[in-house]
Design a protein around this motif. Structure first.
Motif, PDB file in Angstrom:
ATOM      1  N   LYS A 186      51.102  35.582  41.607  1.00 58.34           N
ATOM      2  CA  LYS A 186      51.450  36.814  40.885  1.00 58.34           C
ATOM      3  C   LYS A 186      50.819  38.024  41.553  1.00 58.34           C
ATOM      4  CE  LYS A 186      52.075  35.060  36.187  1.00 58.34           C
ATOM      5  NZ  LYS A 186      51.177  34.161  35.456  1.00 58.34           N
ATOM      6  N   TYR A 187      51.596  39.099  41.628  1.00 54.02           N
ATOM      7  CA  TYR A 187      51.102  40.336  42.234  1.00 54.02           C
ATOM      8  C   TYR A 187      49.923  40.905  41.444  1.00 54.02           C
ATOM      9  CZ  TYR A 187      50.859  45.073  44.033  1.00 54.02           C
ATOM     10  OH  TYR A 187      50.400  46.244  44.581  1.00 54.02           O
ATOM     11  N   SER A 188      49.984  40.814  40.100  1.00 54.99           N
ATOM     12  CA  SER A 188      48.907  41.382  39.267  1.00 54.99           C
ATOM     13  C   SER A 188      47.561  40.700  39.550  1.00 54.99           C
ATOM     14  CB  SER A 188      49.265  41.248  37.778  1.00 54.99           C
ATOM     15  OG  SER A 188      49.525  39.887  37.471  1.00 54.99           O
ATOM     16  N   ARG A 189      47.610  39.371  39.784  1.00 52.54           N
ATOM     17  CA  ARG A 189      46.393  38.629  40.139  1.00 52.54           C
ATOM     18  C   ARG A 189      45.867  39.094  41.501  1.00 52.54           C
ATOM     19  NH1 ARG A 189      45.841  33.225  37.973  1.00 52.54           N
ATOM     20  NH2 ARG A 189      45.868  33.544  35.732  1.00 52.54           N
ATOM     21  N   ALA A 190      46.791  39.189  42.460  1.00 50.57           N
ATOM     22  CA  ALA A 190      46.420  39.592  43.821  1.00 50.57           C
ATOM     23  C   ALA A 190      45.760  40.976  43.792  1.00 50.57           C
ATOM     24  CB  ALA A 190      47.646  39.601  44.722  1.00 50.57           C
ATOM     25  N   GLN A 191      46.332  41.858  42.984  1.00 50.93           N
ATOM     26  CA  GLN A 191      45.804  43.213  42.834  1.00 50.93           C
ATOM     27  C   GLN A 191      44.375  43.174  42.282  1.00 50.93           C
ATOM     28  OE1 GLN A 191      48.312  46.013  43.276  1.00 50.93           O
ATOM     29  NE2 GLN A 191      46.353  46.981  43.692  1.00 50.93           N
ATOM     30  N   ARG A 192      44.147  42.250  41.339  1.00 48.22           N
ATOM     31  CA  ARG A 192      42.819  42.127  40.734  1.00 48.22           C
ATOM     32  C   ARG A 192      41.794  41.610  41.759  1.00 48.22           C
ATOM     33  NH1 ARG A 192      43.216  38.935  35.566  1.00 48.22           N
ATOM     34  NH2 ARG A 192      41.934  37.259  36.400  1.00 48.22           N
ATOM     35  N   VAL A 193      42.221  40.618  42.546  1.00 48.22           N
ATOM     36  CA  VAL A 193      41.341  40.074  43.588  1.00 48.22           C
ATOM     37  C   VAL A 193      41.023  41.180  44.605  1.00 48.22           C
ATOM     38  CG1 VAL A 193      41.133  38.362  45.451  1.00 48.22           C
ATOM     39  CG2 VAL A 193      42.247  37.722  43.300  1.00 48.22           C
ATOM     40  N   GLY A 229      35.142  46.803  46.530  1.00 42.70           N
ATOM     41  CA  GLY A 229      33.801  47.383  46.412  1.00 42.70           C
ATOM     42  C   GLY A 229      32.751  46.583  47.161  1.00 42.70           C
ATOM     43  N   PHE A 230      33.069  45.320  47.422  1.00 43.33           N
ATOM     44  CA  PHE A 230      32.114  44.386  48.010  1.00 43.33           C
ATOM     45  C   PHE A 230      32.187  44.364  49.541  1.00 43.33           C
ATOM     46  CE2 PHE A 230      30.960  39.801  48.788  1.00 43.33           C
ATOM     47  CZ  PHE A 230      29.658  39.881  48.331  1.00 43.33           C
ATOM     48  N   CYS A 231      33.401  44.559  50.075  1.00 47.25           N
ATOM     49  CA  CYS A 231      33.619  44.553  51.540  1.00 47.25           C
ATOM     50  C   CYS A 231      34.526  45.724  51.896  1.00 47.25           C
ATOM     51  CB  CYS A 231      34.352  43.281  51.960  1.00 47.25           C
ATOM     52  SG  CYS A 231      33.457  41.804  51.566  1.00 47.25           S
ATOM     53  N   ASN A 232      34.365  46.277  53.110  1.00 46.71           N
ATOM     54  CA  ASN A 232      35.234  47.427  53.419  1.00 46.71           C
ATOM     55  C   ASN A 232      36.531  47.035  54.121  1.00 46.71           C
ATOM     56  OD1 ASN A 232      33.871  46.799  55.702  1.00 46.71           O
ATOM     57  ND2 ASN A 232      33.267  48.885  56.238  1.00 46.71           N
ATOM     58  N   GLU A 233      36.620  45.773  54.633  1.00 45.91           N
ATOM     59  CA  GLU A 233      37.902  45.370  55.245  1.00 45.91           C
ATOM     60  C   GLU A 233      38.610  44.381  54.342  1.00 45.91           C
ATOM     61  OE1 GLU A 233      38.691  45.232  59.576  1.00 45.91           O
ATOM     62  OE2 GLU A 233      36.529  44.935  59.700  1.00 45.91           O
ATOM     63  N   VAL A 234      39.447  44.913  53.440  1.00 42.37           N
ATOM     64  CA  VAL A 234      40.203  44.098  52.489  1.00 42.37           C
ATOM     65  C   VAL A 234      41.669  44.497  52.589  1.00 42.37           C
ATOM     66  CG1 VAL A 234      40.369  43.349  50.083  1.00 42.37           C
ATOM     67  CG2 VAL A 234      38.178  44.149  50.950  1.00 42.37           C
ATOM     68  N   TYR A 235      42.545  43.498  52.652  1.00 38.56           N
ATOM     69  CA  TYR A 235      43.983  43.763  52.839  1.00 38.56           C
ATOM     70  C   TYR A 235      44.761  42.958  51.797  1.00 38.56           C
ATOM     71  CZ  TYR A 235      42.161  45.062  57.429  1.00 38.56           C
ATOM     72  OH  TYR A 235      41.418  45.610  58.459  1.00 38.56           O
ATOM     73  N   LEU A 236      45.816  43.567  51.276  1.00 42.42           N
ATOM     74  CA  LEU A 236      46.707  42.861  50.351  1.00 42.42           C
ATOM     75  C   LEU A 236      48.082  42.808  51.001  1.00 42.42           C
ATOM     76  CD1 LEU A 236      47.636  41.600  47.709  1.00 42.42           C
ATOM     77  CD2 LEU A 236      47.630  43.838  46.657  1.00 42.42           C
ATOM     78  N   VAL A 237      48.522  41.601  51.360  1.00 44.15           N
ATOM     79  CA  VAL A 237      49.776  41.438  52.107  1.00 44.15           C
ATOM     80  C   VAL A 237      50.582  40.271  51.503  1.00 44.15           C
ATOM     81  CG1 VAL A 237      48.880  42.384  54.263  1.00 44.15           C
ATOM     82  CG2 VAL A 237      48.643  39.938  53.833  1.00 44.15           C
TER      83      VAL A 237
END
Length: 285
Positions: free
Chosen positions: A260-267, A273-281
């Motif tokens: 689910k996109y909503s879950r991915a968005q939450r992750v 805030g914890f890491c600066n290199e985070v990607y949602l694809v």
């Protein structure tokens, strides 16, 4: 003759990575299931009269000489086909460097595909993959992209159906990890082996839930000893609702799968805030 070609170079994640044994030639015998994700570099190639290879990039950390896989790929094509022209390359990096996402290999594959077009060499993907194996173990897979089973040192490729489409959150910790160091530190007696063939069956059946239960990476425990943040990030991903989380390649990047996109968005938001290199694809069809 074309004067300019742009090729997309997608990142890959390892749904499974199994180390079977160390071979006599110093390489490791591997079995892996890999799939492309929609995070990609773009490689633009131009023919120049001067007989040289010039690389530019938007990323200041990328080596622009023989250490670069795309440079090696261009040099191989020029020497193998006795091409007296030169090439100017612009590599627009979006994939993090030295991350276990196959960015360098994908750039090399894009270079081989692009020069094949640019210089009208008429090579098939299979022929390009054979050339790619001389540049690096992951290059043959990157020539084809999509979902595939790779064996040998990674150069034997069997294409599979696309994985059930899902969202992927990628997190690259600050500190890199050397592939050589991880392989050298492996203890073969205690290695965990993922169920590679069950994974292939789950993909064939388009069984997403089974697929998330079967992901596994033989290198993960060894990498975690060197970089405990990998374990912490995995735990955070699961606590934010990811269906599964695993280290890709030899690390240090960790990926989470979410239907689910909503879950991915939450992750994604939870780790931003914890890491600066985070990607949602997404996984690529």
């Amino acid at each position: 003759m074309n004067t300019e070609v742009t090729e997309k170079a997608p990142a890959k994640i390892n749904l499974t990575l199994d180390v079977l044994y160390k071979r006599g030639d110093g390489y490791h015998e591997l079995e892996m299931v890999m799939t492309s994700v929609d995070l990609a570099d773009h490689v633009t190639l131009k023919t120049i009269e001067e007989n040289s290879i010039i690389i530019q990039s938007n990323n200041g950390f990328l080596p622009l000489d023989q250490r670069n896989h795309a440079y090696k790929a261009a040099l191989l094509i020029k020497e193998r086909f006795n091409i007296q022209l030169g090439v100017e390359m612009m590599i627009k990096k979006n994939i993090p460097i030295a991350a276990g996402l196959g960015g360098g290999s994908s750039d090399a594959a894009a270079t081989l595909r692009g020069l094949n077009q640019l210089w009208n060499l008429g090579l098939s993907l299979d022929e390009l993959a054979i050339l790619g194996a001389e540049v690096g173990s992951d290059v043959p897979y990157c020539i084809y992209g999509g979902t595939a089973f790779a064996s040998g040192r990674g150069e034997k490729i069997e294409q599979l159906d696309a994985v059930p489409q899902c969202w992927v959150v990628l997190v690259k910790p600050k500190k890199g990890i050397s592939t050589g160091t991880v392989f050298n530190a492996l203890s073969y007696d205690t290695l965990k082996h993922p169920a590679t063939y069950s994974m292939i069956a789950a993909i064939k059946e388009q069984d997403y839930l089974r697929m998330t239960k079967l992901i596994g990476n033989s290198l993960e425990e060894t990498s975690i000893i060197r970089q405990p943040s990998i374990e912490k990030i995995k735990e955070k991903m699961i606590s934010f609702g990811a269906d599964a989380a695993l280290m890709s390649g030899s690390g240090p990047t960790i990926f989470a799968l979410c239907r689910k996109y909503s879950r991915a968005q939450r992750v994604y938001n939870g780790l931003k805030g914890f890491c600066n290199e985070v990607y949602l694809v997404r996984t690529l069809k």
